[in-house]
Design a protein around this motif. Structure first.
Motif, PDB file in Angstrom:
ATOM      1  N   TYR A   4       0.825  -1.201   0.000  1.00 51.45           N
ATOM      2  CA  TYR A   4       0.000   0.000   0.000  1.00 51.45           C
ATOM      3  C   TYR A   4       0.856   1.245   0.000  1.00 51.45           C
ATOM      4  CZ  TYR A   4      -3.767   3.172   0.998  1.00 51.45           C
ATOM      5  OH  TYR A   4      -4.659   4.184   0.908  1.00 51.45           O
ATOM      6  N   GLY A   5       1.905   1.216   0.786  1.00 44.85           N
ATOM      7  CA  GLY A   5       2.768   2.392   0.860  1.00 44.85           C
ATOM      8  C   GLY A   5       3.352   2.750  -0.497  1.00 44.85           C
ATOM      9  N   ILE A   6       3.623   1.718  -1.287  1.00 42.34           N
ATOM     10  CA  ILE A   6       4.276   1.998  -2.567  1.00 42.34           C
ATOM     11  C   ILE A   6       3.291   2.223  -3.700  1.00 42.34           C
ATOM     12  CG2 ILE A   6       5.412   0.699  -4.384  1.00 42.34           C
ATOM     13  CD1 ILE A   6       7.674   0.321  -2.845  1.00 42.34           C
ATOM     14  N   ARG A  53      11.605   3.538   0.434  1.00 46.10           N
ATOM     15  CA  ARG A  53      10.971   4.693   1.067  1.00 46.10           C
ATOM     16  C   ARG A  53      10.834   5.836   0.083  1.00 46.10           C
ATOM     17  NH1 ARG A  53      14.490   6.185   5.586  1.00 46.10           N
ATOM     18  NH2 ARG A  53      15.930   4.571   4.903  1.00 46.10           N
ATOM     19  N   ALA A  54      11.833   5.997  -0.763  1.00 45.96           N
ATOM     20  CA  ALA A  54      11.763   7.083  -1.741  1.00 45.96           C
ATOM     21  C   ALA A  54      10.617   6.856  -2.717  1.00 45.96           C
ATOM     22  CB  ALA A  54      13.097   7.174  -2.494  1.00 45.96           C
ATOM     23  N   VAL A  55      10.523   5.632  -3.205  1.00 42.60           N
ATOM     24  CA  VAL A  55       9.466   5.338  -4.175  1.00 42.60           C
ATOM     25  C   VAL A  55       8.106   5.496  -3.525  1.00 42.60           C
ATOM     26  CG1 VAL A  55       8.442   3.519  -5.569  1.00 42.60           C
ATOM     27  CG2 VAL A  55      10.887   3.839  -5.581  1.00 42.60           C
ATOM     28  N   ALA A  56       8.016   5.141  -2.261  1.00 40.27           N
ATOM     29  CA  ALA A  56       6.738   5.285  -1.562  1.00 40.27           C
ATOM     30  C   ALA A  56       6.357   6.747  -1.437  1.00 40.27           C
ATOM     31  CB  ALA A  56       6.823   4.631  -0.186  1.00 40.27           C
ATOM     32  N   ALA A  93      11.685   9.808  -7.452  1.00 44.84           N
ATOM     33  CA  ALA A  93      12.618   8.692  -7.225  1.00 44.84           C
ATOM     34  C   ALA A  93      13.194   8.233  -8.564  1.00 44.84           C
ATOM     35  CB  ALA A  93      11.892   7.552  -6.535  1.00 44.84           C
ATOM     36  N   ALA A  94      12.326   8.174  -9.559  1.00 42.12           N
ATOM     37  CA  ALA A  94      12.806   7.757 -10.870  1.00 42.12           C
ATOM     38  C   ALA A  94      13.833   8.759 -11.404  1.00 42.12           C
ATOM     39  CB  ALA A  94      11.640   7.624 -11.837  1.00 42.12           C
ATOM     40  N   LEU A  95      13.564  10.033 -11.178  1.00 42.78           N
ATOM     41  CA  LEU A  95      14.508  11.046 -11.651  1.00 42.78           C
ATOM     42  C   LEU A  95      15.844  10.947 -10.926  1.00 42.78           C
ATOM     43  CD1 LEU A  95      12.163  14.141 -11.923  1.00 42.78           C
ATOM     44  CD2 LEU A  95      13.235  12.890 -13.781  1.00 42.78           C
ATOM     45  N   MET A  96      15.802  10.426  -9.722  1.00 40.99           N
ATOM     46  CA  MET A  96      17.052  10.291  -8.979  1.00 40.99           C
ATOM     47  C   MET A  96      17.803   9.029  -9.383  1.00 40.99           C
ATOM     48  SD  MET A  96      17.365  12.818  -6.915  1.00 40.99           S
ATOM     49  CE  MET A  96      16.479  14.017  -7.868  1.00 40.99           C
TER      50      MET A  96
END
Lengths: 270, 367, 523
Positions: free
Chosen positions: B77-79, B241-244, B250-253
């Motif tokens: 759920y978080g993601i 955690r970043a993707v969540a 997050a993708a840009l990173m």
């Protein structure tokens, strides 16, 4: 001069960050007032306080004399304040005219039972509502596009639709959050003329957040400048343009010197 | 998905009358509950201390399993902001994985003796059972995401939910068709048979701390600690955690979002698989329907703790387990109603604390 | 090219997995028997039919299309060949292993219940394991090849495109023919169609027999439930997973009031039904008040919990004195019309049909009004809806109350028709089924819901031969539907308001269930 909105020392903080800090603002009726300031200055937060999305932590807000700082957005809308949004928030899966009809909602009275048995009141309200919708579509230049889904309209049309939806409320006060964002100079001119028209023809008070200075300087009766949540200046276009604090807020310290260099270039008035 | 709880904010207000009604009802219900518990526990002394200990242990055991499954729900759920309805079935798959391992080891005998492998090498057997169970469950999670959820990544919320329901129905029925509706008994090693354990004197009588139960609790705790460390200390955890928080950024990173999502499903599947094997070892019987009710309960536990929050899921799981075990006794109600009690507590908690016990960890709505 | 080969190999593997799975669940045997039945009953289990089944699958396996680097005939055939070969090898190996174990006397049914000796032998075409495996390889490879060839031929000759175009052209010419247009436009055509439809609905139930009446009646009940849940989920966007609770309360209130046991109230059918609806609506309101402001998923869980609580309570020993527990309530009152008993199965069909029309009517009228638009606005963007003066709390509660009322009505009718209601009629699966039919049919779309009920309830009921596989395919169908057509089978269409010429409040073609969009009144 009758007052549309008056805020008294309105303050709003989120955790440790004070987004709006003791802002006093008086917006006269039937005027166009602008709120400007660098990004993060608290402009949209102030809007949100006025329109009821946030309840300010301190201070009061009066609309035509009523205290509204604790009122929900629904009540504020019923009282006659309508707004548009920085990122367009239309009802994407409804048609354009349906969006306008929702805007008209607080001015109607029928319930579900009227709908089921098609009372006379229902039929009249429905008819008038749709007429109003068609009228507003024409007014914002979207005639013929009313049955398209809102999400399928081009960007400029969506912005105008949002305004039409707000106008369907028959508001006394219209809050416009960056109405010319993403527009080219021609569209910006059209929008600016349109906004002035709203005030002149319909007598609506307009409170505007804008970044495009030509628009701001061109149509505002009054400009309020915020920086870091505080009001740092207020006045008409000329006063604001030469206000050192304002310049520094935008250009940083030393901005005053920088602006001196460009002072001889005239700004276009509309 | 975070490991700290932040309060979420509702931007709409309830009518005042509703709030008053809620307050009154809340007070009445709380008073009734307290009175009832007082009656049963203090006045009537209906149950001896060792019953409470026993029930408490039972609650912890099942709570641990719920917690593991709940973590899986909360991770997903978080993601993806979707309810992985088929997660209970993933647990069931893990349970079957462990079952087949133990069956196999039970069928093969050490040459020349009449001792089956599973009894000769109990520790290894158990470990293998868990490994295989967790692996098949993890694989199921992976394929579930790839086939039923990934194509729907950008769809409105209800669409992946229906797909998840479809997957759940499919997995249950596939299990029923493949393995039959009959319940299957777990072939525990003899040293670890159900019902055997340490007997400890408490008060006037004795309480049994079953080996299977202790194993479950220990393993649950270990897995939870492991997960916590993974999410907090490792690079993958940070990526999760970043993707969540924000997929696009997050993708840009440079984070491979699809990869992180797949791994999340693998991890959540593995945890559920462990819970499944535990269930089999401790409760002894499994069939195609084994995952359904624990799945739903674990989901409610995750929501109870605050969906999206890992400590919330852990807390919710244990909380639910204990309420289920101790609740009926403490309230003097028939044990048959344990589900009613558990669900009622859930409803009550959510009414009075809408974002769950630890609060939901979602960012403020931007306007 | 390497990419292409990899794709074809993957495809072969996927097909192999599916076929092996179908084998392990015994589906292939069932299909073989079915094909045999069509052909010649005596030879029903002849392996030929299995070969035919696998050959057809193999053809499908071999089809190529967009994944080709170059559309040469060589590539088509190569692609089919590779997939076929891979599938054949994998299936062959599996068959070999199973066959070998079978010969050794291992009874696999202990673990994989469908694998009787018979099944395994059939899997090997009644040949020895090596021969059977080889046969698989041969069959799949050849059919794969042919499949590739087939796609080449249809691609080259544009057969598919050709067929599609011809059919659309045909339909165009028919519908655009001036005579047809004229007839369709005339007012009375519509009325004739209505009358025909109504006549059909009156006559059919008397003709089609108990079995069909029962199935279609069940479909009808689910349409009622779908319409109700649609108000909540499809129109106002609140995800409710415990809808069956209202169904249960409606059914039980009605049943307990009108049955001789346990209370001996024996209330009149219609009155009891009214109370059932009332009870359900009241429950909806009471439940809604505290929970309506919960965020989406929390609301879902709370409603799910509520549904389970209700069912467990009904079933519990604690409440059995009041609800008759697991045994359920029997001998419920039957409907009477003007003093005469109106309770044959045909009469029940009429009742169901009438209630379906009633609820469709109500839904359609509310949908095309300020209330319906308020709901849709709430669904799209609740915060902004409220900022436009919509009292979101009130409207969400209204949706919940009306939805509960619909469910209560459905519950009463259901209980009366079955002359029984028990806790097992009100499981979570019912809620899930209704939710699925609303979403698969098309949220907010009345024809969609009707279609959804037919597809998700009617078709499985009819596929009795495949009884044990029904739910399996139901699950797969859901997944595929969401991937392929998430907007539903018959998505809702927004009404035409700006350009419409007819009076507001709109016409409705009830038979087709469409809102008439801009049809010019030619008459």
């Amino acid at each position: 001069m009758p007052v549309s909105i008056e805020t008294q020392k309105v303050t709003k903080y989120f955790g440790g960050l004070t987004a709006v800090n003791e802002v006093d603002l008086i917006v006269p009726e039937n005027s166009i007032s602008s709120i400007i300031g660098p990004n993060g200055a608290g402009k949209t937060t102030l809007f949100n306080c006025i329109s009821g999305f946030y309840t300010p932590n301190k201070g009061k807000i009066f609309f035509q004399g009523h205290e509204i700082q604790n009122s929900s957005t629904e009540i504020v809308a019923k009282l006659g304040i309508a707004r548009t949004y920085q990122n367009i928030r239309l009802f994407a899966n409804m048609t354009a005219i349906e969006n306008i009809l929702v805007g008209h909602h607080p001015r109607l009275t029928v319930g579900w039972m009227d709908a089921v048995i098609h009372t006379k009141r229902f039929r009249k309200e429905e008819k008038d509502s749709i007429e109003e919708g068609r009228r507003l579509l024409k007014f914002v230049g979207l005639e013929g596009l009313g049955d398209n889904l809102a999400r399928n309209l081009p960007y400029g049309a969506q912005r105008r639709l949002e305004i039409a939806r707000a106008l369907a409320n028959h508001p006394a006060l219209l809050l416009l959050d960056e109405p010319t964002a993403g527009m080219n100079p021609q569209e910006t001119d059209q929008m600016t003329r349109f906004i002035r028209n709203l005030k002149d023809e319909l007598g609506i008070t307009i409170l505007l957040i804008e970044h495009d200075m030509r628009v701001v300087m061109g149509i505002s009766d009054q400009i309020t400048v915020l920086d870091y949540g505080m009001k740092i200046a207020e006045g008409n276009a000329k006063a604001i343009q030469s206000n050192s604090k304002v310049i520094e807020a935008y250009l940083g310290p030393g901005g005053l010197a920088l602006s001196e260099k460009f002072r001889h270039k005239k700004t276009k008035t509309l | 998905m975070t490991t700290s709880g932040k309060k979420s904010k509702t931007t709409y207000t309830r009518p005042a009358t509703s709030k008053i009604i809620q307050l009154v009802v809340g007070v009445i219900v709380s008073l009734w509950l307290f009175w009832r518990v007082y009656q049963v526990v203090i006045i009537q002394q209906a149950f001896t201390p060792e019953t409470w200990v026993r029930l408490g242990m039972s609650g912890l055991i099942i709570g641990g399993m719920y917690a593991l499954i709940a973590i899986g729900y909360t991770l997903v759920y978080g993601i993806l902001f979707m309810i992985n309805f088929a997660h209970g079935e993933v647990m069931m798959i893990g349970a079957f994985g462990g079952y087949f391992v133990l069956e196999a080891l039970n069928a093969v005998y050490i040459p020349g003796s009449d001792q089956a492998l599973v009894n000769a090498y109990p520790v290894v057997s158990i470990i293998l059972a868990f490994i295989l169970g967790m692996t098949v469950a993890a694989a199921s999670g992976y394929f579930l995401e790839k086939l039923a959820y990934r194509p729907l990544r950008n769809a409105p919320r209800l669409v992946p939910l229906i797909s998840a329901i479809g997957a759940s129905i499919f997995l249950q029925n596939a299990s029923q068709l493949l393995f039959g509706p009959r319940r299957r008994d777990y072939a525990n090693p003899e040293v670890l048979s159900r019902g055997s354990g340490w007997v400890i004197q408490i008060g006037d009588s004795q309480v049994m701390f079953t080996y299977t139960g202790m194993l479950s609790i220990a393993l649950s705790a270990a897995l939870m600690i492991g997960l916590y460390l993974l999410v907090q200390r490792t690079k993958l955890g940070k990526a999760m955690r970043a993707v969540a928080q924000d997929k696009k950024t997050a993708a840009l990173m440079g984070i491979d979002v699809n990869d992180v999502i797949s791994k999340t499903f693998i991890i959540s599947g593995a945890l559920a698989g462990a819970a499944g094997v535990m269930w089999g070892i401790h409760n002894g019987v499994i069939n195609y329907f084994t995952g359904f009710l624990p799945g739903i309960k674990a989901f409610t536990a995750a929501v109870l703790g605050g969906i999206g929050s890992i400590p919330g899921a852990m807390l919710g799981g244990f909380f639910l387990g204990i309420i289920e075990s101790i609740g009926p006794a403490a309230l003097g109600i028939d044990f048959q109603l344990k589900d009613v009690i558990a669900f009622s507590i859930l409803v009550l908690v959510l009414i009075f604390r809408p974002s769950g016990i630890l609060g939901e960890a979602l960012s403020e709505e931007k306007l | 090219m390497a990419e292409f080969i990899k794709n074809r190999v993957n495809r072969g593997i996927v097909f192999a997995i599916v076929i092996i799975f179908l084998e392990l669940i015994g589906f292939t045997v069932t299909v073989t028997i079915m094909i045999g039945k069509f052909a010649d009953v005596r030879r029903a289990t002849d392996p030929i039919f299995l070969m035919i089944f696998f050959a057809i699958l193999g053809l499908w396996n071999g089809t190529c299309g967009k994944d080709l680097p170059q559309k040469t005939i060589r590539n088509f055939i190569l692609g089919g060949f590779i997939s076929g070969l891979v599938t054949g090898i994998l299936v062959g190996i599996t068959a070999f292993i199973l066959g070998y174990l079978n010969i050794q006397g291992v009874d696999l049914r202990q673990y994989l219940v469908q694998l009787s000796s018979f099944t395994i032998e059939l899997f090997l075409y009644n040949l020895t394991p090596p021969a059977g495996a080889f046969a698989h390889i041969l069959i799949f490879t050849i059919s794969g090849l042919l499949g590739g060839l087939l796609s080449y031929v249809s691609e080259k000759g544009h057969y598919f495109k050709f067929l599609k175009e011809k059919t659309t052209d045909f339909f165009q010419t028919v519908t655009n023919h001036p005579l047809i247009q004229q007839i369709w436009g005339k007012r009375y055509t519509r009325y004739i169609l209505y009358t025909l439809g109504i006549a059909a609905l009156i006559l059919l139930p008397q003709q089609i027999g108990s079995y069909w009446n029962f199935i279609l009646g069940t479909v009808g009940i689910y349409i009622l439930l779908g319409l109700g849940l649609n108000l909540i989920v499809g129109l106002s966007g609140q995800l409710v997973l415990g809808y069956v609770a209202f169904f249960a309360i409606g059914a039980y209130t009605f049943a307990l009031l009108s049955a001789p046991k346990p209370y001996d109230i024996n209330m009149n059918f219609w009155l009891a039904l009214g109370f059932g609806i009332l009870a359900a609506t009241l429950t909806g309101v009471l439940l809604g008040l505290p929970i309506l402001n919960l965020r989406g998923d929390y609301l879902a869980i709370v409603t799910l919990a509520f549904g389970e609580i209700i069912r467990n309570l009904i079933r519990s020993d604690l409440l059995t004195p009041y609800t008759l527990g697991p045994r359920g309530v029997r001998e419920i009152a039957e409907p009477t019309l003007f003093g005469r008993s109106f309770s044959s199965e045909v009469d029940y069909m009429y009742i169901i049909i009438l209630t379906v029309f009633l609820l469709i009517f109500i839904t359609d009228r509310i949908q095309n009004s300020r209330v319906g638009r308020a709901w849709l606005a709430i669904k799209d963007d609740q915060t902004v809806a409220q900022a436009n003066g919509v009292n979101t709390f009130k409207y969400k509660l209204l949706a919940l109350a009306l939805g509960a009322a619909f469910a209560g009505l459905a519950g009463g009718v259901f209980a009366a028709r079955n002359q029984f209601t028990g806790p097992e009629d009100h499981t979570l699966m019912v809620s899930i089924n209704v939710l699925c039919l609303v979403i698969v049919g098309g949220m907010g779309s009345i024809p969609g819901i009707i279609l959804g009920a037919f597809v998700l309830k009617g078709i499985p009921e009819m596929l009795r031969d495949f009884e044990i596989y029904r739910m399996l395919f139901f699950g797969v169908l859901l997944i595929i539907m969401m991937i392929v057509r998430p907007e539903g089978l018959w998505p809702a269409k927004r009404p035409v308001l700006e350009k419409r010429k007819s009076a507001p409040g709109g016409d409705m073609d009830e038979k087709a269930g469409k809102t008439i969009e801009g049809v010019q009144d030619a008459g």
